[in-house]
Write a protein that holds these residues in place. Structure first.
Motif, PDB file in Angstrom:
ATOM      1  N   HIS A   1      -2.699   6.166   1.844  1.00 39.20           N
ATOM      2  CA  HIS A   1      -1.256   6.375   1.684  1.00 39.20           C
ATOM      3  C   HIS A   1      -0.901   7.847   1.905  1.00 39.20           C
ATOM      4  O   HIS A   1       0.076   8.176   2.577  1.00 39.20           O
ATOM      5  N   ARG A   2      -1.740   8.721   1.330  1.00 40.24           N
ATOM      6  CA  ARG A   2      -1.473  10.172   1.485  1.00 40.24           C
ATOM      7  C   ARG A   2      -1.522  10.572   2.963  1.00 40.24           C
ATOM      8  O   ARG A   2      -0.712  11.331   3.439  1.00 40.24           O
ATOM      9  N   VAL A   3      -2.475   9.998   3.686  1.00 40.36           N
ATOM     10  CA  VAL A   3      -2.667  10.410   5.081  1.00 40.36           C
ATOM     11  C   VAL A   3      -1.650   9.744   6.017  1.00 40.36           C
ATOM     12  O   VAL A   3      -1.164  10.362   6.958  1.00 40.36           O
ATOM     13  N   LEU A   4      -1.318   8.480   5.745  1.00 46.84           N
ATOM     14  CA  LEU A   4      -0.556   7.724   6.745  1.00 46.84           C
ATOM     15  C   LEU A   4       0.927   7.522   6.427  1.00 46.84           C
ATOM     16  O   LEU A   4       1.681   7.124   7.317  1.00 46.84           O
ATOM     17  N   SER A   5       1.335   7.764   5.180  1.00 46.18           N
ATOM     18  CA  SER A   5       2.737   7.435   4.903  1.00 46.18           C
ATOM     19  C   SER A   5       3.634   8.354   5.746  1.00 46.18           C
ATOM     20  O   SER A   5       3.340   9.528   5.949  1.00 46.18           O
ATOM     21  N   GLY A   6       4.689   7.777   6.239  1.00 43.21           N
ATOM     22  CA  GLY A   6       5.577   8.518   7.149  1.00 43.21           C
ATOM     23  C   GLY A   6       5.246   8.251   8.609  1.00 43.21           C
ATOM     24  O   GLY A   6       6.078   8.409   9.485  1.00 43.21           O
ATOM     25  N   ARG A   7       4.003   7.805   8.883  1.00 43.65           N
ATOM     26  CA  ARG A   7       3.648   7.542  10.284  1.00 43.65           C
ATOM     27  C   ARG A   7       3.883   6.077  10.656  1.00 43.65           C
ATOM     28  O   ARG A   7       4.058   5.748  11.817  1.00 43.65           O
ATOM     29  N   ALA A   8       3.791   5.180   9.631  1.00 50.53           N
ATOM     30  CA  ALA A   8       4.005   3.755   9.880  1.00 50.53           C
ATOM     31  C   ALA A   8       4.376   3.116   8.550  1.00 50.53           C
ATOM     32  O   ALA A   8       4.179   3.697   7.483  1.00 50.53           O
ATOM     33  N   GLU A   9       4.915   1.897   8.629  1.00 54.89           N
ATOM     34  CA  GLU A   9       5.229   1.173   7.392  1.00 54.89           C
ATOM     35  C   GLU A   9       3.935   0.537   6.901  1.00 54.89           C
ATOM     36  O   GLU A   9       3.271  -0.191   7.652  1.00 54.89           O
ATOM     37  N   LEU A  10       3.572   0.811   5.638  1.00 53.11           N
ATOM     38  CA  LEU A  10       2.259   0.401   5.137  1.00 53.11           C
ATOM     39  C   LEU A  10       2.379  -0.703   4.099  1.00 53.11           C
ATOM     40  O   LEU A  10       3.194  -0.601   3.173  1.00 53.11           O
ATOM     41  N   TYR A  11       1.568  -1.731   4.231  1.00 59.31           N
ATOM     42  CA  TYR A  11       1.474  -2.799   3.231  1.00 59.31           C
ATOM     43  C   TYR A  11       0.016  -2.866   2.777  1.00 59.31           C
ATOM     44  O   TYR A  11      -0.896  -2.755   3.613  1.00 59.31           O
ATOM     45  N   TYR A  12      -0.196  -3.077   1.485  1.00 60.90           N
ATOM     46  CA  TYR A  12      -1.563  -3.106   0.949  1.00 60.90           C
ATOM     47  C   TYR A  12      -1.870  -4.488   0.398  1.00 60.90           C
ATOM     48  O   TYR A  12      -1.137  -4.994  -0.459  1.00 60.90           O
ATOM     49  N   SER A  13      -2.936  -5.083   0.861  1.00 59.08           N
ATOM     50  CA  SER A  13      -3.291  -6.429   0.417  1.00 59.08           C
ATOM     51  C   SER A  13      -3.945  -6.361  -0.971  1.00 59.08           C
ATOM     52  O   SER A  13      -4.852  -5.554  -1.196  1.00 59.08           O
ATOM     53  N   SER A  14      -3.486  -7.228  -1.878  1.00 57.94           N
ATOM     54  CA  SER A  14      -4.125  -7.297  -3.198  1.00 57.94           C
ATOM     55  C   SER A  14      -5.236  -8.346  -3.199  1.00 57.94           C
ATOM     56  O   SER A  14      -5.990  -8.456  -4.153  1.00 57.94           O
ATOM     57  N   SER A  15      -5.333  -9.126  -2.133  1.00 57.86           N
ATOM     58  CA  SER A  15      -6.325 -10.210  -2.091  1.00 57.86           C
ATOM     59  C   SER A  15      -7.731  -9.620  -2.017  1.00 57.86           C
ATOM     60  O   SER A  15      -7.922  -8.538  -1.476  1.00 57.86           O
ATOM     61  N   PRO A  16      -8.716 -10.384  -2.527  1.00 57.24           N
ATOM     62  CA  PRO A  16     -10.091  -9.891  -2.351  1.00 57.24           C
ATOM     63  C   PRO A  16     -10.532 -10.093  -0.905  1.00 57.24           C
ATOM     64  O   PRO A  16      -9.961 -10.911  -0.185  1.00 57.24           O
ATOM     65  N   THR A  17     -11.494  -9.316  -0.479  1.00 59.03           N
ATOM     66  CA  THR A  17     -12.159  -9.602   0.802  1.00 59.03           C
ATOM     67  C   THR A  17     -13.632  -9.306   0.581  1.00 59.03           C
ATOM     68  O   THR A  17     -13.994  -8.284   0.007  1.00 59.03           O
ATOM     69  N   TYR A  18     -14.477 -10.233   1.021  1.00 55.08           N
ATOM     70  CA  TYR A  18     -15.905 -10.113   0.689  1.00 55.08           C
ATOM     71  C   TYR A  18     -16.748  -9.682   1.877  1.00 55.08           C
ATOM     72  O   TYR A  18     -17.939  -9.442   1.737  1.00 55.08           O
ATOM     73  N   GLY A  19     -16.138  -9.645   3.048  1.00 54.31           N
ATOM     74  CA  GLY A  19     -16.893  -9.253   4.236  1.00 54.31           C
ATOM     75  C   GLY A  19     -15.931  -9.200   5.405  1.00 54.31           C
ATOM     76  O   GLY A  19     -14.746  -9.540   5.270  1.00 54.31           O
ATOM     77  N   ALA A  20     -16.455  -8.805   6.560  1.00 53.20           N
ATOM     78  CA  ALA A  20     -15.601  -8.741   7.746  1.00 53.20           C
ATOM     79  C   ALA A  20     -15.251 -10.136   8.249  1.00 53.20           C
ATOM     80  O   ALA A  20     -14.397 -10.297   9.120  1.00 53.20           O
ATOM     81  N   CYS A  21     -15.896 -11.154   7.669  1.00 53.31           N
ATOM     82  CA  CYS A  21     -15.557 -12.549   7.969  1.00 53.31           C
ATOM     83  C   CYS A  21     -14.198 -12.909   7.393  1.00 53.31           C
ATOM     84  O   CYS A  21     -13.600 -13.910   7.751  1.00 53.31           O
ATOM     85  N   ASP A  22     -13.741 -12.089   6.475  1.00 54.26           N
ATOM     86  CA  ASP A  22     -12.635 -12.434   5.596  1.00 54.26           C
ATOM     87  C   ASP A  22     -11.440 -11.531   5.911  1.00 54.26           C
ATOM     88  O   ASP A  22     -11.218 -10.523   5.245  1.00 54.26           O
ATOM     89  N   LEU A  23     -10.688 -11.883   6.949  1.00 53.44           N
ATOM     90  CA  LEU A  23      -9.569 -11.053   7.406  1.00 53.44           C
ATOM     91  C   LEU A  23      -8.255 -11.631   6.890  1.00 53.44           C
ATOM     92  O   LEU A  23      -8.073 -12.852   6.902  1.00 53.44           O
ATOM     93  N   ALA A  24      -7.334 -10.761   6.508  1.00 53.17           N
ATOM     94  CA  ALA A  24      -6.054 -11.222   5.920  1.00 53.17           C
ATOM     95  C   ALA A  24      -5.064 -11.594   7.030  1.00 53.17           C
ATOM     96  O   ALA A  24      -3.958 -11.059   7.111  1.00 53.17           O
ATOM     97  N   LEU A  25      -5.456 -12.553   7.864  1.00 54.18           N
ATOM     98  CA  LEU A  25      -4.609 -12.896   9.018  1.00 54.18           C
ATOM     99  C   LEU A  25      -3.288 -13.534   8.600  1.00 54.18           C
ATOM    100  O   LEU A  25      -2.246 -13.240   9.179  1.00 54.18           O
ATOM    101  N   ASN A  26      -3.350 -14.418   7.582  1.00 56.39           N
ATOM    102  CA  ASN A  26      -2.106 -15.084   7.167  1.00 56.39           C
ATOM    103  C   ASN A  26      -1.104 -14.071   6.619  1.00 56.39           C
ATOM    104  O   ASN A  26       0.081 -14.123   6.934  1.00 56.39           O
ATOM    105  N   GLU A  27      -1.612 -13.140   5.811  1.00 57.27           N
ATOM    106  CA  GLU A  27      -0.719 -12.121   5.246  1.00 57.27           C
ATOM    107  C   GLU A  27      -0.111 -11.270   6.370  1.00 57.27           C
ATOM    108  O   GLU A  27       1.083 -10.989   6.380  1.00 57.27           O
ATOM    109  N   ALA A  28      -0.957 -10.899   7.319  1.00 59.62           N
ATOM    110  CA  ALA A  28      -0.490 -10.030   8.414  1.00 59.62           C
ATOM    111  C   ALA A  28       0.548 -10.750   9.271  1.00 59.62           C
ATOM    112  O   ALA A  28       1.551 -10.164   9.691  1.00 59.62           O
TER     113      ALA A  28
END
Ligand code: SF4
Length: 334
Positions: free
Chosen positions: A34-61
């Motif tokens: 947030h410190r580095v990127l805010s102001g450069r793009a609109e940022l959303y943070y997922s609260s869902s767990p993710t256990y590996g790169a198999c687990d992408l938040a595609l529905n949320e995105a």
């Protein structure tokens, strides 16, 4: 973490809306992002767990109409069956670690007691950057360290994940003992389960603990064989096949194989779809359907870890296949 790579990606692709996703243990990095990127793009943070790169938040995105998923803490998953229609920028997060002299001396003593000279080094992604230094320290103490190979296109040298150990298997013939640099027990036990004979030690950089993963894997295997052989003797007439819907956990080919075996013995199959399989979800399904056994086709670790104490047999696909082929060689992953 390579913040410059993120900033550069946003600029180059003129990105305006980002969904940031990280495993729970790395969610504190949201503050830094947030410190580095805010102001450069609109940022959303997922609260869902993710256990590996198999687990992408595609529905949320998709729902947010994000232009990219910033997936923190993993490298690209090698077995994706669902091609993400939204670009995913994988940014690993590395842990800075310098082994103490005492830890290295203890490790050297431990390896000498095993009569090991050629030491295979692999790590979870957070620690691959420390493998070179670990190798140097072992060399200074008279060992021959061999860092695991580069497993697939985008991964790091020596990297293993919970369901892929090819970087270790590639050097198996040249090593006496494997040393897995990773927090907790997950990765080292996975490697020990996938190797029948080689000694596997875990080295936890957070606690400095050196431990025998092969011994723990043997205890797990004893339980697994007990479940499988009891079932082989008793028989069963219905199976619930759990199908994972996370992008890297959807494996229709394995589901098909399970159905084909069941058909030959007139076993009744229920296909159960699950975005996130927990014990509660399985209890709900079992209360409704009361099936004899369950086979989890999503993540191969669920049957062995999270659901290993379930009150009905929960098998990996490979364990299920054993029941039909009577070939009792243990195969992990799958
Ligand atoms: S072990 Fe499970 S959670 Fe980890 S990458 Fe493989 S499928 Fe995903």
């Amino acid at each position: 973490m390579d913040y410059d790579a993120i900033a550069e990606y946003i600029k180059r692709n003129n990105i305006r809306r980002i969904l940031v996703q990280a495993p729970d243990g790395l969610k504190p990095l949201y503050l830094c992002i947030h410190r580095v990127l805010s102001g450069r793009a609109e940022l959303y943070y997922s609260s869902s767990p993710t256990y590996g790169a198999c687990d992408l938040a595609l529905n949320e995105a998709r729902r947010l109409r994000a232009e990219v998923i910033l997936h923190i803490g993993h490298t690209e998953y090698p077995f994706l069956h669902i091609k993400p229609e939204i670009p995913v920028l994988y940014i690993p997060a590395y842990y800075r670690w310098t082994p103490s002299k005492k830890l290295m001396d203890d490790l050297a003593d431990h390896l000498k007691s095993l009569n090991a000279q050629n030491i295979g080094l692999v790590a979870s992604i957070q620690h691959t950057h420390s493998l070179e230094q670990l190798a140097e320290e072992l060399e200074k103490r008279g060992f021959n360290p061999i860092i695991g190979s580069k497993p697939y296109r985008v991964a790091d040298r020596g990297q293993i994940i919970g369901c892929d150990y090819t970087s270790a298997i590639a050097i198996e013939d040249f090593v006496d003992v494997f040393l897995v640099l990773a927090g907790g027990k997950f990765h080292a036990i996975g490697l020990a389960l996938s190797m029948s004979e080689k000694k596997v030690l875990g080295l936890d950089p957070y606690t400095g603990k050196i431990w025998d993963a092969q011994g723990e894997a043997r205890r797990i295997l004893a339980k697994r064989y007990y479940i499988v052989t009891s079932l082989a003797n008793k028989g069963f007439s219905s199976v619930g096949v759990v199908i994972g819907l996370k992008p890297g956990q959807y494996r229709p080919r394995i589901v098909h194989i399970i159905e084909e075996y069941a058909k030959k013995k007139s076993i009744c199959v229920y296909k159960i779809v699950s975005e996130e399989l927990t014990e509660d979800r399985l209890i709900a399904i079992d209360n409704a359907l009361a099936l004899d056994i369950y086979v989890v086709t999503s993540c191969p670790r669920l049957a062995l870890d999270d659901l290993e104490g379930f009150y009905k047999p929960v098998l990996t696909p490979a364990e299920y296949v054993m029941l039909f082929t009577k070939d009792y060689t243990y195969r992990y992953p799958w």
